[in-house]
Enzyme design. Structure first.
Site, short mmCIF file in Angstrom:
data_model
loop_
_atom_site.label_atom_id
_atom_site.label_comp_id
_atom_site.label_asym_id
_atom_site.label_seq_id
_atom_site.Cartn_x
_atom_site.Cartn_y
_atom_site.Cartn_z
N LYS A 23 31.39 93.83 -44.73
CA LYS A 23 31.75 94.93 -43.81
C LYS A 23 33.27 95.03 -43.66
O LYS A 23 33.84 96.11 -43.77
CB LYS A 23 31.13 94.68 -42.41
CG LYS A 23 29.62 94.54 -42.40
CD LYS A 23 29.08 94.34 -40.99
CE LYS A 23 29.48 93.04 -40.32
NZ LYS A 23 28.92 91.82 -40.95
N ARG A 98 25.81 96.06 -32.35
CA ARG A 98 25.05 94.94 -32.91
C ARG A 98 23.76 94.71 -32.16
O ARG A 98 23.03 93.77 -32.47
CB ARG A 98 25.89 93.67 -32.78
CG ARG A 98 26.49 93.16 -34.04
CD ARG A 98 27.34 91.99 -33.60
NE ARG A 98 27.58 91.08 -34.66
CZ ARG A 98 28.70 91.06 -35.37
NH1 ARG A 98 29.64 91.92 -35.16
NH2 ARG A 98 28.85 90.16 -36.29
N ARG A 137 34.68 81.76 -47.82
CA ARG A 137 35.74 82.65 -47.33
C ARG A 137 36.97 81.87 -46.87
O ARG A 137 36.87 80.87 -46.19
CB ARG A 137 35.24 83.49 -46.16
CG ARG A 137 36.35 84.34 -45.53
CD ARG A 137 35.84 85.42 -44.63
NE ARG A 137 34.87 84.96 -43.68
CZ ARG A 137 34.10 85.76 -42.96
NH1 ARG A 137 34.19 87.07 -43.12
NH2 ARG A 137 33.23 85.28 -42.11
N ARG A 170 37.63 80.49 -41.12
CA ARG A 170 37.31 80.94 -39.77
C ARG A 170 36.52 79.85 -39.07
O ARG A 170 35.70 79.17 -39.70
CB ARG A 170 36.49 82.22 -39.85
CG ARG A 170 37.23 83.42 -39.28
CD ARG A 170 36.57 84.70 -39.57
NE ARG A 170 35.23 84.83 -38.98
CZ ARG A 170 34.49 85.92 -39.06
NH1 ARG A 170 34.97 86.98 -39.70
NH2 ARG A 170 33.30 85.98 -38.52
N ARG A 181 24.50 82.68 -36.64
CA ARG A 181 24.89 84.09 -36.84
C ARG A 181 23.80 84.83 -37.60
O ARG A 181 23.47 85.98 -37.29
CB ARG A 181 26.21 84.17 -37.61
CG ARG A 181 27.40 83.80 -36.72
CD ARG A 181 28.60 83.35 -37.53
NE ARG A 181 29.19 84.38 -38.35
CZ ARG A 181 29.98 84.14 -39.39
NH1 ARG A 181 30.28 82.90 -39.73
NH2 ARG A 181 30.48 85.14 -40.08
P1 AP5 Z 1 33.71 90.07 -45.30
O1 AP5 Z 1 34.17 91.42 -45.76
O2 AP5 Z 1 34.65 89.28 -44.46
O3 AP5 Z 1 32.25 90.18 -44.64
P2 AP5 Z 1 31.77 90.68 -43.22
O4 AP5 Z 1 30.49 91.40 -43.41
O5 AP5 Z 1 32.89 91.41 -42.54
O6 AP5 Z 1 31.45 89.28 -42.57
P3 AP5 Z 1 31.83 88.66 -41.17
O7 AP5 Z 1 31.58 87.19 -41.29
O8 AP5 Z 1 33.22 89.06 -40.74
O9 AP5 Z 1 30.77 89.32 -40.27
P4 AP5 Z 1 30.32 88.85 -38.92
O10 AP5 Z 1 29.51 90.01 -38.51
O11 AP5 Z 1 29.65 87.53 -38.90
O12 AP5 Z 1 31.70 88.59 -38.12
P5 AP5 Z 1 32.49 89.43 -37.03
O13 AP5 Z 1 33.93 89.11 -37.18
O14 AP5 Z 1 32.08 90.84 -37.00
O15 AP5 Z 1 33.33 89.24 -46.62
C1 AP5 Z 1 32.86 87.90 -46.53
C2 AP5 Z 1 33.31 87.10 -47.77
O16 AP5 Z 1 32.67 87.67 -48.92
C3 AP5 Z 1 34.81 87.15 -48.06
O17 AP5 Z 1 35.23 85.92 -48.57
C4 AP5 Z 1 34.96 88.25 -49.11
O18 AP5 Z 1 36.08 88.04 -49.94
C5 AP5 Z 1 33.64 88.12 -49.87
N1 AP5 Z 1 33.15 89.41 -50.40
C6 AP5 Z 1 33.13 90.60 -49.77
N2 AP5 Z 1 32.57 91.55 -50.55
C7 AP5 Z 1 32.22 90.91 -51.71
C8 AP5 Z 1 31.58 91.35 -52.91
N3 AP5 Z 1 31.19 92.62 -53.09
N4 AP5 Z 1 31.36 90.43 -53.88
C9 AP5 Z 1 31.73 89.14 -53.71
N5 AP5 Z 1 32.34 88.66 -52.59
C10 AP5 Z 1 32.58 89.55 -51.61
O19 AP5 Z 1 31.91 88.76 -35.68
C11 AP5 Z 1 32.21 87.40 -35.36
C12 AP5 Z 1 31.62 87.06 -34.01
O20 AP5 Z 1 32.18 87.89 -32.98
C13 AP5 Z 1 30.11 87.28 -33.87
O21 AP5 Z 1 29.35 86.17 -34.35
C14 AP5 Z 1 29.98 87.44 -32.33
O22 AP5 Z 1 30.05 86.19 -31.67
C15 AP5 Z 1 31.22 88.24 -31.98
N6 AP5 Z 1 30.99 89.70 -32.03
C16 AP5 Z 1 31.63 90.59 -32.84
N7 AP5 Z 1 31.14 91.84 -32.63
C17 AP5 Z 1 30.19 91.72 -31.68
C18 AP5 Z 1 29.30 92.66 -31.07
N8 AP5 Z 1 29.31 93.97 -31.42
N9 AP5 Z 1 28.43 92.19 -30.13
C19 AP5 Z 1 28.42 90.88 -29.77
N10 AP5 Z 1 29.21 89.95 -30.33
C20 AP5 Z 1 30.10 90.37 -31.28
#
Ligand code: AP5
Length: 225
Positions: A23, A98, A137, A170, A181
Site C-alpha cells: 500500500k 481499517r 523490509r 520498523r 497485524r
Molecule cells: P509496503 O509498501 O511498505 O507495504 P504496506 O502494505 O504499506 O505495509 P505496512 O506494513 O506499512 O502496512 P500496515 O498496514 O501493517 O502498516 P501501517 O503503517 O499502515 O511494502 C512492504 C515491503 O514489501 C517493503 O519492503 C517493500 O519494499 C516490499 N514490496 C512492496 N511492493 C512489492 C512488490 N510488488 N514486490 C516485492 N516487494 C514489494 O500501520 C501500522 C500500525 O498503525 C497498525 O498496525 C495499527 O496499529 C496502526 N494503524 C494505522 N492505521 C490505522 C487505522 N486506520 N486504524 C487503527 N490503527 C491503525
C-alpha cells in the site's frame, strides 16, 4: 476544479490490503504521479510517537503489539489531515479506513464535503510473500526510502543507496507483531472488502508482480478517461 482533479476518477483514493501488500509503495508512486498528498495513518501515528506526544506514546504501545489504534483517535487524525488545503483536489489514504466504523465515518465526511464516492484499490498478495515482505523490509531513517532484503535490496548491505545511512527495521516488523497485524486484518479489516464491493467502488489489483507493473495498473485504474 484543477487539472489534477480532472485526471482522477475520484477525489479520495483508498489503498487497501493486508500488512505488507505494498500500500505504502504504491500510494507513494501515485502521489508523485498526480501531485496529491499521500496520507498514511500508520506513518502519522509513528511520527507522533517519535515526537513523544501523549497520543503518539499511547498509540505506540498498541502499534508495537500489532493491534489497531482506536477508531476515535485514527478517525480524528485522518479528518484533520484531509481538511488541510493541499487535499482540496484529491488525496490518497493509505491504511485508513481499517474497520467498518472508520469506513462509515469516512463516508459521512466525504458526503459532508461533497467529494463523491471514494475509489478503493484492493492490493491482493499471497500470504507467503507477505511474510517475506514484512520480515525483509528495511527503511532509511534519513530519506524514508523503503527497501526489501529479498526483493529490492540496497547495493551495500543494510545501507541506503541514496545517502549512506544505516537502514532500520520498523518496530512492528517482528514475528509476534506481524502475526497480530495479520489477525487484526483478518477479523477487523477484511470485512471492508464486502462493504466497498457492495457500494461498487472496489477494484482488485494483483499485487504479486514487480512494483512498477503494479503501479502501471493502479495508475490506469485511478485515471479518468
Ligand atoms: P509496503 O509498501 O511498505 O507495504 P504496506 O502494505 O504499506 O505495509 P505496512 O506494513 O506499512 O502496512 P500496515 O498496514 O501493517 O502498516 P501501517 O503503517 O499502515 O511494502 C512492504 C515491503 O514489501 C517493503 O519492503 C517493500 O519494499 C516490499 N514490496 C512492496 N511492493 C512489492 C512488490 N510488488 N514486490 C516485492 N516487494 C514489494 O500501520 C501500522 C500500525 O498503525 C497498525 O498496525 C495499527 O496499529 C496502526 N494503524 C494505522 N492505521 C490505522 C487505522 N486506520 N486504524 C487503527 N490503527 C491503525
Amino acid at each position: 476544479m484543477t487539472a489534477v482533479a480532472k485526471r482522477l476518477k475520484a477525489q479520495a483514493l483508498l489503498f487497501f490490503g493486508p500488512p505488507g501488500a505494498g500500500k505504502g509503495t504504491q500510494a507513494h508512486a501515485v502521489a508523485v504521479e498526480f501531485g496529491i498528498p499521500h496520507i498514511s495513518t500508520g506513518e502519522m501515528l509513528r511520527e507522533a510517537a517519535r515526537k513523544r506526544t501523549p497520543l503518539g506514546l499511547a498509540a505506540q504501545v498498541r502499534m508495537d503489539r500489532g493491534e489497531l489504534v482506536s477508531d476515535e483517535v485514527v478517525s480524528a487524525i485522518a479528518a484533520e489531515r484531509i481538511a488541510r488545503p493541499d487535499c482540496a483536489s484529491g488525496f490518497i489514504l493509505d491504511g485508513f479506513p481499517r474497520t467498518i466504523g472508520q469506513a462509515e465515518f469516512l463516508d459521512a465526511l466525504l458526503d459532508e464535503q461533497g467529494r463523491g464516492k471514494p475509489l478503493v484499490l484492493y492490493i491482493q498478495v499471497n500470504s507467503g510473500s507477505l511474510l517475506k515482505r514484512l520480515g525483509g523490509r528495511r527503511i532509511c531513517p534519513v530519506c524514508g526510502r523503503i527497501y526489501n532484503m529479498y526483493f529490492n535490496p540496497p547495493q551495500h548491505d543494510e545501507v541506503c543507496d541514496a545517502d549512506g545511512a544505516r537502514l532500520v527495521r520498523r518496530a512492528d516488523d517482528n514475528d509476534g507483531a506481524i502475526l497480530h497485524r495479520l489477525e487484526s486484518y483478518t477479523t477487523l479489516t477484511r470485512p471492508l472488502i464486502e462493504y466497498y464491493r457492495e457500494r461498487k467502488v472496489l477494484v482488485d489489483v494483483d499485487g504479486d508482480r514487480a512494483p512498477d507493473e503494479v503501479t502501471r495498473d493502479v495508475i490506469q485504474w485511478v485515471t479518468a478517461a
